[in-house]
Each structure stands twice: as structure tokens, then as C-alpha cells.
Write an enzyme that holds these catalytic residues in place. Sequence first.
Site, PDB file in Angstrom:
ATOM      1  N   ASP A 101       0.856  -1.194   0.000  1.00  0.00           N
ATOM      2  CA  ASP A 101       0.000   0.000   0.000  1.00  0.00           C
ATOM      3  C   ASP A 101       0.886   1.236   0.000  1.00  0.00           C
ATOM      4  OD1 ASP A 101      -2.281  -1.475   0.008  1.00  0.00           O
ATOM      5  OD2 ASP A 101      -3.002  -0.828   1.990  1.00  0.00           O
ATOM      6  N   ASN A 128      -3.822  12.892  -3.385  1.00  0.00           N
ATOM      7  CA  ASN A 128      -5.027  12.877  -4.215  1.00  0.00           C
ATOM      8  C   ASN A 128      -5.988  13.983  -3.795  1.00  0.00           C
ATOM      9  OD1 ASN A 128      -6.063  11.307  -6.447  1.00  0.00           O
ATOM     10  ND2 ASN A 128      -7.710  10.641  -5.095  1.00  0.00           N
ATOM     11  N   HIS A 161      -7.378  14.615  -8.481  1.00  0.00           N
ATOM     12  CA  HIS A 161      -7.316  13.237  -8.988  1.00  0.00           C
ATOM     13  C   HIS A 161      -6.344  13.066 -10.149  1.00  0.00           C
ATOM     14  CE1 HIS A 161     -10.402  11.845  -6.300  1.00  0.00           C
ATOM     15  NE2 HIS A 161     -11.278  12.750  -6.740  1.00  0.00           N
ATOM     16  N   ASP A 199      -3.616  10.214 -10.170  1.00  0.00           N
ATOM     17  CA  ASP A 199      -3.443   9.220 -11.246  1.00  0.00           C
ATOM     18  C   ASP A 199      -2.023   9.220 -11.783  1.00  0.00           C
ATOM     19  OD1 ASP A 199      -6.094   8.549 -10.962  1.00  0.00           O
ATOM     20  OD2 ASP A 199      -6.782   9.628 -12.754  1.00  0.00           O
ATOM     21  N   ASP A 251      -4.632   2.487  -4.235  1.00  0.00           N
ATOM     22  CA  ASP A 251      -3.178   2.527  -4.106  1.00  0.00           C
ATOM     23  C   ASP A 251      -2.619   1.186  -3.647  1.00  0.00           C
ATOM     24  OD1 ASP A 251      -4.186   2.528  -1.557  1.00  0.00           O
ATOM     25  OD2 ASP A 251      -2.913   4.138  -0.792  1.00  0.00           O
TER      26      ASP A 251
END
Length: 331
Positions: free
Chosen positions: A203, A211, A216, A220, A246
Site C-alpha cells: 500500500d 489525491n 485526482h 493518477d 493505491d
Amino acid sequence: MNTVRPKILVVDDTHANLVAMRRLLADCGAELLEASSGNQALAMCLDHEFALILLDVNMPDMDGFEVASLLGESGQLHETPIIFVTAAYADDIHRLKGYRFGAVDYIAKPVNDAILQSKVRVFLELYEARAQLRATLAQLSERNRQLGIEIAERERVEAQIRHQATHDMLTGLPNRVLFHDRLRTAMQRAPRHGIAFALVLLDIDGFKGINDDHGHPAGDALLRAIAGRLHTALRANDTVARLGGDEFALILEDVADASGLLHRCQELGGELAAPYPLEGRRGPFIAQVSASQGIALGGGDGRSDEDLIQAADRALYKAKEDGKNRCVMAP
């Protein structure tokens, strides 16, 4: 249908004979061209495609046999049918000679108009049939070419669909479906060959803040950059997959020992912790994240793939609980 009229070449050194042929064949449906010598006939054959050549045998300079022989040597012209028209050389010996030089038939002079028209009609029908056959073959060839393009496009689309079904759209990495398939394959291979492997669940620490704070698109871009580093750091026979958000999963093949594996995962964590220059909603920024990793060693111990995933997941939870940015090996 072939809309271009076929052509007939009449070769005779006597003008009256050319006029007579013109009259006899006026209604045959073909375009008549005339040559008064063998040389002229050869030159015209280079510029036109003829359905039939009506060739006088007895001509000065170059007789009909020579003309037929030279036409037969040309790859472009050797299939053009030739009918010898002659008052002489009507005996069998000369007829055989004419056939050897490429003639398909003889017509004797004086010409019988019914015989001439009948034979010309047959060869015009044959020419039309060949033209239709060539057109059909050309259409089939074009259709085959189009089918080849359609098949290639269909295969490309099918391959794209298969790839999309097994790969993450954002990062291009294997998705959860392909990950489970690779994991089962690794588990099936390990007992047979005695090769240990490791499952690593990973993770990204701090991803949610990036984010939320920068948008976003920045999140990304960060995930794609992380995927790129993971892909570069692993060997060709290893697998890195994105499970969602993630969360990533690694299948590390040919693991020799636990201590070496742990060191390798720590190095990987260091690579992921290096800065990421990104573009956010407020402009360029440097992202700093880390990775928590839960590691489970696989091999011929009889555990199922779900057992292994749960063991790695418990180790990942422990890594987060102990402060994140660390690797924990499952017992």
C-alpha cells in the site's frame, strides 16, 4: 460487364484485302485495327491488347510465321490467338508449321464470310469470357485483401479486449484477475520444482493526501509513476499488479531465503520513497510517499492462494500499525 470493345488486328500487305476484311467484320462488335506489314503489326501489339490477330502469311520482309514466332516469345503477347489467313501454304506441312509458331487456326483465301464471322465470333466470346474471369479474380483478390484487413483488425480488437480484461486501465499493469491467475500458476509450479516464491501486498502511504490536496489527475499521475518504478525494479519473471486504489501486489519468483527477500523489499521501498515531480491543480509540486509491505513466503507447504493472500494481508496490516513505511514478513 466489360464496356470496352475488344480489338481485332488485321495484318495484310494488300490494301484490297484489308478493305475486304473491314467490310466482312463491320458488324462483329469489335474495334478493327489494320497493319500492312509484320513490323507494323509487332509495333501495334505493344500498344494494344487484341482479342484476335488475323495474320496474312505471305508478306514481304517478314512473313506471318516470323511475326507469330516473335509474338509468341513475348510474355505479354504469347496468349493472343492468331488465325493465319492465306491463299498459299494451305498444305498440311505448312499448317503444322503455323501451329508450331503459335497459330490457333487457318482461314483460306478467298475468305468465306460465314466461316470468318463464325470463327471471329468464337474468339471474341472466349476473349470476353477471359476478361470476365480476370475481373472476377481481381474482385476476389480485392475481397481477400479486405478480409485480411478485417481479420487483422478483429484480432487487434480481440487482443485489446483481452488485454483490457486482464490489465489495469490506468497503469497498464496486470489487474486483480490476472494477478490471481499468476499466483495460482506460481503455487502450482513451486511444489513440482521446489522453487520458493513470495507474495508482497503493498500500500502507498500518503497517497490519499496527494489525491485530496492536488486533485485526482495528480493522483493518477502518481500511481502511473509508482507502477513504472515497480515494473522497472522487478525482474522479467516477476509480476506486479494493481489491485485497486493505491494497492499493489508483487509475485517475486525464485526466492532463495527470507533475509534476502526482506532486504530486496526494503530496497524497493526506498525506490518508491524517492520524490515524484508532478503537476497538480495549483501547479508543479514534488510528491513524497512511502510504501507499507506485507510479505508471505510461498512454496510447497500446502497452503491455498487465499491462505497466502490472507497471510500477506495480515503482515501488511502489521506494517501499517507499526508506523508504515516498512516491510513485515508473515510468520
